[in-house]
Design an enzyme around this catalytic site. Structure first.
Site, PDB file in Angstrom:
ATOM      1  N   GLU A 296       0.833  -1.207   0.000  1.00 59.02           N
ATOM      2  CA  GLU A 296       0.000   0.000   0.000  1.00 59.02           C
ATOM      3  C   GLU A 296       0.861   1.247   0.000  1.00 59.02           C
ATOM      4  O   GLU A 296       0.649   2.174  -0.786  1.00 59.02           O
ATOM      5  CB  GLU A 296      -0.920  -0.002   1.215  1.00 59.02           C
ATOM      6  CG  GLU A 296      -1.798   1.231   1.342  1.00 59.02           C
ATOM      7  CD  GLU A 296      -2.738   1.363   0.160  1.00 59.02           C
ATOM      8  OE1 GLU A 296      -2.677   2.396  -0.530  1.00 59.02           O
ATOM      9  OE2 GLU A 296      -3.513   0.428  -0.088  1.00 59.02           O
ATOM     10  N   ASP A 300       1.158   4.103  -2.983  1.00 62.24           N
ATOM     11  CA  ASP A 300       0.771   5.493  -2.735  1.00 62.24           C
ATOM     12  C   ASP A 300       1.880   6.469  -3.105  1.00 62.24           C
ATOM     13  O   ASP A 300       1.652   7.460  -3.813  1.00 62.24           O
ATOM     14  CB  ASP A 300       0.387   5.675  -1.266  1.00 62.24           C
ATOM     15  CG  ASP A 300      -0.913   4.971  -0.899  1.00 62.24           C
ATOM     16  OD1 ASP A 300      -1.567   4.445  -1.813  1.00 62.24           O
ATOM     17  OD2 ASP A 300      -1.248   4.939   0.296  1.00 62.24           O
ATOM     18  N   SER A 520      -7.472   2.457  -3.226  1.00 63.74           N
ATOM     19  CA  SER A 520      -6.175   2.827  -2.663  1.00 63.74           C
ATOM     20  C   SER A 520      -5.261   3.409  -3.730  1.00 63.74           C
ATOM     21  O   SER A 520      -4.374   4.202  -3.429  1.00 63.74           O
ATOM     22  CB  SER A 520      -5.486   1.589  -2.063  1.00 63.74           C
ATOM     23  OG  SER A 520      -5.982   1.310  -0.787  1.00 63.74           O
TER      24      SER A 520
END
EC number: 3.4.14.10
Length: 607
Positions: A296, A300, A520
């Site tokens: 994640e 990002d 996400s």
């Protein structure tokens, strides 16, 4: 504003002889009671010495003024548009009344808490103490238990009801952690290791064939794909401007520097050797071993900072708080929701990035309404200071992301056990921009994602804000009478607000290329586009966009690609449908950077 510390000194001088009459004589009155979500099962009794980091919220009597000013400075047609407030001005507006500070100080003094035992927010509207369970139970007239999540190896120390002396009720808005049963999660639906789709887009060494990015975008999303499909290929940011972008990291997700360099070598060679600033919040770590890299976190930072390069002020916050409690260890490092730890920290900073993306959230109903409202008010403070906050809308459609009527996860948490669509939080907060997910079909048409279902719906806590009244009403008017009656709140804040690609992003994780999908991915990608818009405004001598929604739903509405295909499946239904104009699947649509830039720079008479 008289400081809380001075109030404590005054109270200490009068309390030496013992508790006040009010504290001694007034009976406890229940402050809050909740039903624990079905996923949380009572497990055991915590040690009486288990330490809780107890947070006490004092009322913010002037928040209505802050909210009005937030809308004024965010409305492109208002004379005060862009005149964002300073940190000090915001703190003055959320400061509690001196009477409340005095009452809380007196109460804490009677339980043995001295000035040096307290942590105060800059505005004095939050007071934090570290207290053993046994004393917390005495102060709140309650009983804590250890609860275990039925579907995860996760434990929390919570109660379902707590009380305060009657005289304190008007001076204390809430106390946590008590009744929050949230399970913060990343909205990442898939991680796919290199497969035939990826091989088709790479050469023998595994390097992406960037010259073929346009034709490969249906299978693999790169920085070039985002720029090409969102009309941003011809724009280069000015690295000398005071522009900035930030990414929040939770749950021991660490952004890996080496993975970022591999990503840049693969997709953005000109960015090689550039990096980001790591900031620890509440003891958050920065583990750079390859096996500690977070999929994640890597996703990002790689796409948010890759899309916004060469903007130099890039920040990654690592916030501790996972898991909150392990019974066998006795004492946790933290018992609060991690994103509130981050919010407290950032509100106390003089300089905050102009756009921030968060890819985590909870089901709204697992967060007590009073607490959700208070956290949301914290986001409003950042918005008033000119910060754009983006949150992933979630990956579960209108609730569970499934269409099996036998599924029982779409159940209300109010004791009625009724079937309902479940909103997500913080996406449901009206002061943030919620980002849904899209993908490209075989015909290269952008549609709502089909490999997961973009989080969507209507809040049960927050009423619909004025900026989206017309667009949401227009959508609701297209639904056949009776559609999903009783399953959602027609008058609630609707989300998502916007959308961006959320499927099959090519990311380097642990030294290897993988594909990652979910909202996400959508939120940091959209944040990169917002950073470019801020660059254009700053270059023209204008302030950053700040709170985005009033601009997006009015002047900026023409700057989106309307997504009209797809659904937000869930709870045994096909959910809401994407349609012409705003819809609770993809919001206003995906960004057309070129058009949004023109609208962000245009004078109102030119629109």
């Amino acid at each position: 504003m008289r400081s809380f510390a001075l109030v404590l000194v005054a109270v200490a001088a009068t309390a030496a002889a013992g508790p006040s009459a009010a504290t001694q004589e007034e009976a406890f009155v229940v402050k809050e009671t909740v039903q624990p979500p079905s996923a949380w099962v009572k497990h055991s009794t915590p040690s009486p010495d288990h330490i809780i980091k107890l947070r006490i919220a004092l009322p913010q009597p002037n928040f209505d003024i802050l909210e009005r000013l937030l809308y004024d400075v965010s409305d492109p047609y208002h004379e005060n548009y862009g005149l964002h407030l300073s940190k000090e001005e915001v703190e003055m507006l959320v400061a509690p009344e001196e009477e409340s500070a005095k009452a809380v100080a007196e109460w804490l003094e009677t339980h043995g808490f001295m000035e040096e035992d307290l942590e105060l927010s800059p505005a004095g509207d939050w007071v934090t103490i570290r207290v053993p369970v046994q004393l917390a139970e005495e102060m709140l007239n309650t009983k804590y238990h250890v609860y275990k999540h039925a579907a995860a190896d996760e434990y929390i120390v919570r109660t379902t009801s707590y009380s305060l002396p009657a005289f304190l009720h008007s001076h204390v808005e809430l106390v946590q952690p008590t009744t929050v049963f949230g399970s913060l999660k990343a909205f990442r639906s898939t991680i796919v290791l290199p497969d035939e789709v990826m091989k088709a887009a790479t050469d023998a060494s595994g390097k992406m064939l960037l010259s073929d990015a346009a034709t490969n975008c249906t299978g693999t999303i790169t920085v070039d794909c985002i720029k090409l499909l969102y009309n941003a290929t011809d724009y280069s940011p000015d690295p000398t401007l005071n522009n900035s972008i930030g990414i929040t990291g939770y749950l021991e997700e660490y952004a890996n520097y080496d993975d970022l360099q591999l990503f840049y070598a693969d997709q953005l060679p000109e960015a090689l050797n550039s990096s980001f600033d790591y900031i620890s919040v509440n003891g958050g770590q920065n583990n750079q071993s390859a096996d500690a890299a977070g999929g994640e976190a890597d996703l990002d930072v790689q796409f948010a900072f890759g899309l916004s390069y060469p903007i130099k002020n890039a920040t990654f916050w690592s916030t501790a708080g996972s898991p909150p409690f392990i019974p066998d260890l006795g004492t946790p490092t933290n018992t609060n929701e991690p994103y509130t730890e981050w919010l407290d920290f950032v509100l106390g900073q003089d300089n905050v990035p102009w756009v921030i993306s968060t890819s985590y959230g909870d089901d709204e109903q697992t967060v007590p309404e009073a607490f959700a409202r208070r956290v949301c008010a914290g986001f409003a403070q950042l918005g008033a200071r000119g910060v754009s906050l983006l949150f992933s809308s979630g990956d579960a459609g209108v609730g569970d992301g499934e269409s099996d009527p036998a599924d029982t996860s779409c159940i209300s948490n109010d004791g009625k056990n009724a079937t309902k669509f479940l909103a997500g939080f913080p996406a449901s907060c009206p002061y943030v921009t919620a980002v849904g997910g899209t993908t490209l079909n075989a015909d290269a048409e952008e549609v709502a994602v089909t490999r997961f279902f973009s989080g969507a719906g209507f809040s049960d806590y927050f009423e619909r804000p004025p900026y989206q009244n017309d667009t949401v009403e227009a959508y609701l008017a297209t639904l056949p009478n009776g559609t999903y009656d009783g399953l959602y709140n027609r008058t609630g804040r609707a989300f998502p607000d916007v959308a961006a690609f959320g499927d099959r992003y090519r990311v380097f994780w642990g030294g290897e290329p993988v594909l990652i999908g979910g909202t996400s991915a959508s939120s940091p990608a959209f944040a990169g586009i917002v950073a470019l818009l801020n660059d254009a405004r700053l270059g023209a001598g204008l302030p950053p966009l700040g709170f985005l929604n009033p601009f997006f739903y009015s002047k900026g509405a023409a700057g989106f690609n309307d997504i009209t295909v797809g659904n937000s499946t869930g709870c045994g239904t096909s959910g809401f449908n994407a349609s012409v104009g705003w819809d609770p699947v993809t919001g206003l649509g995906s960004p057309n950077f070129g058009l949004l830039k023109e609208l962000a720079l245009a004078k109102n008479e030119d629109c």
